[in-house]
Design an enzyme around this catalytic site. Structure first.
Site, PDB file in Angstrom:
ATOM      1  N   HIS A  26       0.845  -1.193   0.000  1.00  0.00           N
ATOM      2  CA  HIS A  26       0.000   0.000   0.000  1.00  0.00           C
ATOM      3  C   HIS A  26       0.881   1.244   0.000  1.00  0.00           C
ATOM      4  O   HIS A  26       2.047   1.218   0.382  1.00  0.00           O
ATOM      5  CB  HIS A  26      -0.943   0.020   1.207  1.00  0.00           C
ATOM      6  N   CYS A  27       0.299   2.335  -0.506  1.00  0.00           N
ATOM      7  CA  CYS A  27       0.957   3.644  -0.416  1.00  0.00           C
ATOM      8  C   CYS A  27       0.094   4.502   0.492  1.00  0.00           C
ATOM      9  O   CYS A  27      -0.624   3.984   1.336  1.00  0.00           O
ATOM     10  CB  CYS A  27       1.140   4.254  -1.802  1.00  0.00           C
ATOM     11  N   ALA A  28       0.119   5.804   0.329  1.00  0.00           N
ATOM     12  CA  ALA A  28      -0.604   6.673   1.251  1.00  0.00           C
ATOM     13  C   ALA A  28      -2.103   6.677   1.018  1.00  0.00           C
ATOM     14  O   ALA A  28      -2.864   7.098   1.884  1.00  0.00           O
ATOM     15  CB  ALA A  28      -0.076   8.104   1.141  1.00  0.00           C
TER      16      ALA A  28
END
Length: 670
Positions: A26-28
């Site tokens: 995941h990223c932000a």
């Protein structure tokens, strides 16, 4: 029970179960999946989950947009699924297993050309402006008039003098602008070899040196090769080694020779790193990598690449100018948007550059600009039909604006491909516009801004024809989209709405006490250049699907709190932070794009999740040089994510310079 345990279980089932998940990270804002079989993913079911804001697929990854609660959601997902997460880079590596060899080549080309596109676009605008100064003539300028009468040449045509012919000032400006124009295009191989080494994680300075060795003033300029007799080249432009000679020819503006040379350098360095002891690697690895790569570049790869590049551009030129050019234009115009979806469109950058180098102009790029305009017009029609729906307008209008400015991913992924019929309308419109472009023989000086401003890159003698093609690209998709919708052609049985952001309130008590119309002021968390959010390089931010706000290009590496409130989310890699104001405004600030890949390098947090802060308190310090050195952009979205509760509005005109602490946004309670 975790906060998102129920939603995480629904998502696991909808993506095809644990056995269908090869990797997850995941990223932000997004969950990033590599799926064994993407056909098993039930997109409709996924987008029906209350916490999901949308989905799209890119470079072999199936991405699910969650919002700034994604770290919590990710933890709950890994808990209920029993799947261990991986780093973003590991997920990208796993994603390559879902790509065929052609897609892998296209992905590599995309990653090589993307960092140098800003320079190419600037160069295109500069050449477009110089074209205006050098080519646009007016009969009332200078010697075109004598004693108040229009002058004519021997053939009876009015004499048109250009701006540079009659104005010393603009002549000087034109001369000066050739400095960056030459730097960008003549020395393009330097940028390419640097970008190759950056992509391959090898020594970037060696890539720069190799690029310089391809365009050195000691070499015969590539633009002069065609006009230089072979006997002159053989006598004056060779390295003579006694029993053999090597042509001393430069590769200015040549794309394929630079690509091949850069790849040879990188693979040589990787080879020697594995075999030379580290204690002496600093001496021998650069030497044994750069020198053989340079020899290969001037003896084999350069001549071969030049031949291939000229052959490729000649084939495309034949399509653009041959007897079937109208058919070629219609096919390419219609297929460019699907190229964008698959990533094949990045190959056109190399072809455009090669056409410009070989034929001093490109007929390919005008069709690309027209395709972007056509997709923008299709999504604009969709917005027009759904303008009274706040949720759909929040997606479609920013997407249309973005496409008109040359970035079509928000339009394609957010609306057109999702609903099919706008996409088909755009393809038809861009196909007709492409047909007109090749029929008229429209040429561009260079790559430019691929939307409505693209006319600045078009050679002035083709402006009238381009305006006609542009009108077609605007009108036809707009009308067809409305017609398809009303006639039910290609529309889905239920026209699902585009979900507006719905982030769960963290401060429910405070929000309940806020009356409608309450105005919350946000100060700028950064010093730098503020721009419209639609200009973000990331299509998810640019489309507004995560929220509305402003984009800031920071000039200093210090981020402060824009409001009084609580740090609701602090990303582990410290590149993104979420806050909730005392009035319940939810804010996400994402420093740079793809900076999660730095894994915290260059970032220092001064607060912890859950801390109360005052407006102006220091949140994060970051090193701009580290971000730029990794080839990443520093632009930072500052967005209000709970748009269903608060309406964000930018204060003042954009773009403009802002200082930390200066008022930049207001959020009004709905």
């Amino acid at each position: 029970m975790g906060k998102f345990e129920k939603e995480a279980k629904l998502l696991l089932d909808a993506v095809g179960g644990k056995e269908n998940v090869t990797a997850v990270s995941h990223c932000a804002t997004r969950m990033r999946f590599v799926l064994a079989d993407e056909k098993k993913a039930d997109v409709k079911a996924i987008e029906a989950i209350s916490t999901v804001k949308g989905t799209f697929t890119n470079a072999g990854q199936f991405q699910v947009i969650i919002g700034n609660d994604v770290p919590i959601f990710y933890n709950d997902f890994t808990a209920v699924s029993g799947i261990e997460g991986v780093s973003k880079e590991a997920a990208k590596a796993a994603a390559k297993s879902n790509q065929n060899p052609l897609q892998r080549v296209m992905t590599m080309l995309a990653e090589i050309f993307t960092p140098i596109l800003p320079a190419i676009i600037v160069g295109g605008l500069i050449l477009g402006f110089r074209n205006l100064l050098e080519s646009v003539g007016m009969p009332w300028l200078g010697q075109a008039m004598a004693d108040g009468k229009l002058l004519f040449d021997a053939d009876g045509n009015p004499i048109w003098n250009t701006i540079v012919q009659v104005s010393p000032f603009w002549s000087g400006v034109n001369h000066f602008l050739w400095l960056p124009g030459e730097a960008i295009f003549h020395f393009l191989p330097v940028g390419i070899t640097w970008s190759v080494t950056r992509k391959m994680a090898t020594s970037q300075i060696l890539g720069i040196v190799l690029g310089i060795c391809l365009v050195s003033p000691q070499l015969l300029n590539a633009y002069a090769v065609a006009s230089t007799p072979a006997d002159v080249i053989a006598s004056d432009w060779v390295w003579n080694f006694g029993f053999f000679t090597v042509n001393r020819i430069g590769y200015q503006a040549q794309v394929i020779p630079a690509l091949l040379a850069g790849l040879s350098l990188s693979y040589l360095e990787i080879f020697w790193r594995k075999r030379i002891p580290e204690v002496i690697s600093m001496i021998f690895v650069p030497f044994l990598s750069l020198l053989p790569a340079l020899i290969l570049a001037h003896t084999v790869l350069g001549p071969l690449g030049w031949w291939l590049g000229q052959g490729l551009s000649t084939i495309v030129l034949a399509g653009l100018t041959g007897p079937l050019k109208a058919v070629f234009g219609a096919i390419f115009g219609a297929l460019y948007a699907p190229f964008v979806i698959t990533g094949l469109h990045h190959m056109t950058n190399a072809i455009d550059a090669q056409l410009i180098a070989d034929f001093h102009g490109t007929g390919l790029w005008p069709m690309i600009a027209l395709s972007n305009i056509a997709q923008g017009s299709a999504v604009l029609a969709y917005y027009w039909m759904n303008r009274k729906s706040e949720r759909e307008a929040q997606i479609s209008l920013p997407a249309a604006i973005s496409a008109y400015l040359g970035v079509t991913e928000p339009a394609l992924f957010g609306v057109n491909v999702k609903y099919v019929y706008p996409f088909v309308a755009g393809l038809i419109g861009s196909g007709i516009a492409g047909l007109l472009s090749t029929t008229f023989g429209i040429q561009a000086n260079s790559i430019g801004v691929g939307g409505l401003p693209g006319i600045l890159a078009i050679k002035s003698q083709y402006w009238g024809a381009f305006l006609i093609a542009m009108a077609v690209a605007i009108v036809v998709p707009f009308i067809l989209t409305i017609f398809f919708r009303k006639s039910g052609f290609l529309t889905k049985s239920e026209d699902e709405t585009v979900k507006a952001p719905q982030v769960e309130a963290i401060a429910e008590a405070e929000k309940a006490a806020v009356s409608t119309g309450t105005l919350v002021e946000l100060i700028s968390p950064l010093t730098g250049q503020a721009k419209p959010l639609s200009e973000a390089t990331d299509p998810v931010f640019a489309s507004g699907v995560m929220g509305q706000g402003v984009l800031i290009e920071p000039s200093e590496g210090e981020l402060v709190a824009p409001v009084d409130g609580v740090v609701s989310v602090l990303f582990p890699t410290k590149h993104a932070v979420g806050l909730v104001s005392e009035a319940g405004v939810e804010i996400l600030i994402h420093i740079g794009m793809d900076t999660v890949s730095l894994e915290g390098n260059g970032f220092e947090a001064h607060v912890a999740q859950g801390d109360k802060v005052q407006a102006g308190d220091k949140l994060i310090s970051f090193d701009l040089d580290v971000i730029k050195g990794a080839g990443l952009v520093t632009e930072t979205p500052v967005i209000v994510t709970n748009q269903t509760d608060y309406q964000p509005d930018v204060l003042g005109d954009l773009p403009r310079q802002v200082e930390r602490g200066q008022a930049i946004l207001t959020a009004s309670k709905l």
